[in-house]
Scaffold this motif. Structure first.
Motif, PDB file in Angstrom:
ATOM      1  N   MET A 161       0.828  -1.208   0.000  1.00 55.86           N
ATOM      2  CA  MET A 161       0.000   0.000   0.000  1.00 55.86           C
ATOM      3  C   MET A 161       0.866   1.262   0.000  1.00 55.86           C
ATOM      4  N   ILE A 162       1.920   1.279   0.783  1.00 57.59           N
ATOM      5  CA  ILE A 162       2.842   2.417   0.797  1.00 57.59           C
ATOM      6  C   ILE A 162       3.475   2.597  -0.576  1.00 57.59           C
ATOM      7  N   THR A 163       3.896   1.492  -1.172  1.00 60.50           N
ATOM      8  CA  THR A 163       4.511   1.541  -2.495  1.00 60.50           C
ATOM      9  C   THR A 163       3.526   2.032  -3.543  1.00 60.50           C
ATOM     10  N   ALA A 164       2.299   1.531  -3.507  1.00 56.39           N
ATOM     11  CA  ALA A 164       1.292   1.945  -4.487  1.00 56.39           C
ATOM     12  C   ALA A 164       1.016   3.442  -4.383  1.00 56.39           C
ATOM     13  N   GLY A 165       0.886   3.948  -3.173  1.00 54.86           N
ATOM     14  CA  GLY A 165       0.656   5.376  -2.996  1.00 54.86           C
ATOM     15  C   GLY A 165       1.831   6.219  -3.450  1.00 54.86           C
ATOM     16  N   ALA A 179       6.329   0.214 -19.981  1.00 55.74           N
ATOM     17  CA  ALA A 179       5.629  -0.509 -18.914  1.00 55.74           C
ATOM     18  C   ALA A 179       6.619  -1.340 -18.103  1.00 55.74           C
ATOM     19  N   LEU A 180       7.595  -1.931 -18.769  1.00 53.93           N
ATOM     20  CA  LEU A 180       8.612  -2.707 -18.066  1.00 53.93           C
ATOM     21  C   LEU A 180       9.441  -1.809 -17.149  1.00 53.93           C
ATOM     22  N   SER A 181       9.803  -0.627 -17.634  1.00 57.11           N
ATOM     23  CA  SER A 181      10.568   0.319 -16.807  1.00 57.11           C
ATOM     24  C   SER A 181       9.790   0.704 -15.553  1.00 57.11           C
ATOM     25  N   LEU A 182       8.517   1.036 -15.728  1.00 55.48           N
ATOM     26  CA  LEU A 182       7.700   1.425 -14.578  1.00 55.48           C
ATOM     27  C   LEU A 182       7.464   0.248 -13.630  1.00 55.48           C
ATOM     28  N   TYR A 183       7.309  -0.946 -14.186  1.00 56.32           N
ATOM     29  CA  TYR A 183       7.142  -2.144 -13.362  1.00 56.32           C
ATOM     30  C   TYR A 183       8.385  -2.376 -12.501  1.00 56.32           C
ATOM     31  N   LEU A 184       9.561  -2.241 -13.098  1.00 54.09           N
ATOM     32  CA  LEU A 184      10.796  -2.435 -12.345  1.00 54.09           C
ATOM     33  C   LEU A 184      10.968  -1.355 -11.272  1.00 54.09           C
ATOM     34  N   ASP A 185      10.547  -0.126 -11.584  1.00 49.19           N
ATOM     35  CA  ASP A 185      10.565   0.927 -10.567  1.00 49.19           C
ATOM     36  C   ASP A 185       9.686   0.528  -9.383  1.00 49.19           C
ATOM     37  N   PHE A 186       8.488   0.060  -9.666  1.00 51.13           N
ATOM     38  CA  PHE A 186       7.538  -0.336  -8.615  1.00 51.13           C
ATOM     39  C   PHE A 186       8.108  -1.473  -7.771  1.00 51.13           C
ATOM     40  N   ILE A 187       8.627  -2.491  -8.427  1.00 57.32           N
ATOM     41  CA  ILE A 187       9.155  -3.656  -7.705  1.00 57.32           C
ATOM     42  C   ILE A 187      10.325  -3.259  -6.802  1.00 57.32           C
ATOM     43  N   ASN A 188      11.222  -2.424  -7.309  1.00 64.73           N
ATOM     44  CA  ASN A 188      12.363  -2.004  -6.487  1.00 64.73           C
ATOM     45  C   ASN A 188      11.929  -1.167  -5.296  1.00 64.73           C
ATOM     46  N   ILE A 189      10.957  -0.281  -5.499  1.00 62.14           N
ATOM     47  CA  ILE A 189      10.432   0.497  -4.371  1.00 62.14           C
ATOM     48  C   ILE A 189       9.783  -0.440  -3.355  1.00 62.14           C
ATOM     49  N   PHE A 190       8.975  -1.377  -3.833  1.00 62.62           N
ATOM     50  CA  PHE A 190       8.279  -2.309  -2.949  1.00 62.62           C
ATOM     51  C   PHE A 190       9.258  -3.133  -2.111  1.00 62.62           C
ATOM     52  N   LEU A 191      10.259  -3.713  -2.745  1.00 62.33           N
ATOM     53  CA  LEU A 191      11.209  -4.544  -2.013  1.00 62.33           C
ATOM     54  C   LEU A 191      12.007  -3.728  -0.994  1.00 62.33           C
ATOM     55  N   SER A 192      12.356  -2.509  -1.352  1.00 61.96           N
ATOM     56  CA  SER A 192      13.103  -1.668  -0.412  1.00 61.96           C
ATOM     57  C   SER A 192      12.239  -1.247   0.769  1.00 61.96           C
ATOM     58  N   ILE A 193      11.000  -0.881   0.509  1.00 60.13           N
ATOM     59  CA  ILE A 193      10.092  -0.516   1.610  1.00 60.13           C
ATOM     60  C   ILE A 193       9.825  -1.729   2.495  1.00 60.13           C
ATOM     61  N   LEU A 194       9.730  -2.883   1.894  1.00 61.07           N
ATOM     62  CA  LEU A 194       9.533  -4.104   2.682  1.00 61.07           C
ATOM     63  C   LEU A 194      10.737  -4.372   3.570  1.00 61.07           C
ATOM     64  N   ARG A 195      11.956  -4.131   3.065  1.00 64.17           N
ATOM     65  CA  ARG A 195      13.159  -4.299   3.890  1.00 64.17           C
ATOM     66  C   ARG A 195      13.201  -3.279   5.013  1.00 64.17           C
TER      67      ARG A 195
END
Length: 131
Positions: free
Chosen positions: A15-19, A109-125
Motif C-alpha cells: 500500500m505504501i509503495t502503491a501510494g 511498462a517494463l521500466s515502470l514495473y521495475l521501478d515499482f518492484i524495487n520500491i516495494f522490495l526496499s520498503i519491505l526491507r
C-alpha cells in the motif's frame, strides 16, 4: 517473500509503495519541468548504489548500512518513476498514431514495473516485520 515476511508487512509495504508510485507518477506526468537531465544523475546514483550494495553484501555485511541502502534505493527509484513517466508521456506525444508506439509502450511498462518492484522490495526491507 511470504516465507520471510508476515502478511501484514507485505500488505502495508504494498500500500505504501502503491501510494508513493502513484504520487510520483502523477508528478512526472503533470510537471512542466524538464526532467531529462535527471536521467543521467539517476543512472549514476544507481551504479553507485549497486557497488555499495555489493560491497555491503560481501565485505561489510552491515545491518545499518543495509537499512541506509534501502532508503537510498527508495529515493532513487521514486526519482526514476517520475522520470520514466515524463519520458513516456513525451514519447507518446511525439509518436502518436504510429506503429512503433506498441513496442515503446511495452518497454515503458517494463521500466515502470521495475521501478515499482524495487520500491516495494526496499520498503519491505525497511518496514517489514519478519516471521
Amino acid at each position: 517473500m511470504f516465507l520471510v515476511y508476515n502478511l501484514g508487512s507485505i500488505a502495508s509495504a504494498f500500500m505504501i509503495t502503491a501510494g508513493t508510485f502513484a504520487g510520483m507518477s502523477f508528478v512526472g506526468f503533470v510537471t512542466k519541468k524538464d526532467m531529462s537531465s535527471f536521467g543521467g544523475q539517476l543512472r549514476g546514483a544507481l551504479i553507485g548504489l549497486i557497488i555499495a550494495t555489493i560491497v555491503n553484501g560481501f565485505i561489510l555485511k552491515s545491518g545499518p548500512a543495509d537499512f541506509v541502502l534501502s532508503i537510498i534505493t527508495v529515493l532513487i527509484f521514486i526519482g526514476f518513476t517520475a522520470y520514466d513517466t515524463q519520458k513516456l508521456k513525451q514519447i507518446y506525444m511525439h509518436y502518436q498514431d504510429q506503429e512503433t508506439l506498441g513496442s515503446i509502450a511495452i518497454s515503458g511498462a517494463l521500466s515502470l514495473y521495475l521501478d515499482f518492484i524495487n520500491i516495494f522490495l526496499s520498503i519491505l526491507r525497511i518496514f517489514g516485520g519478519r516471521d
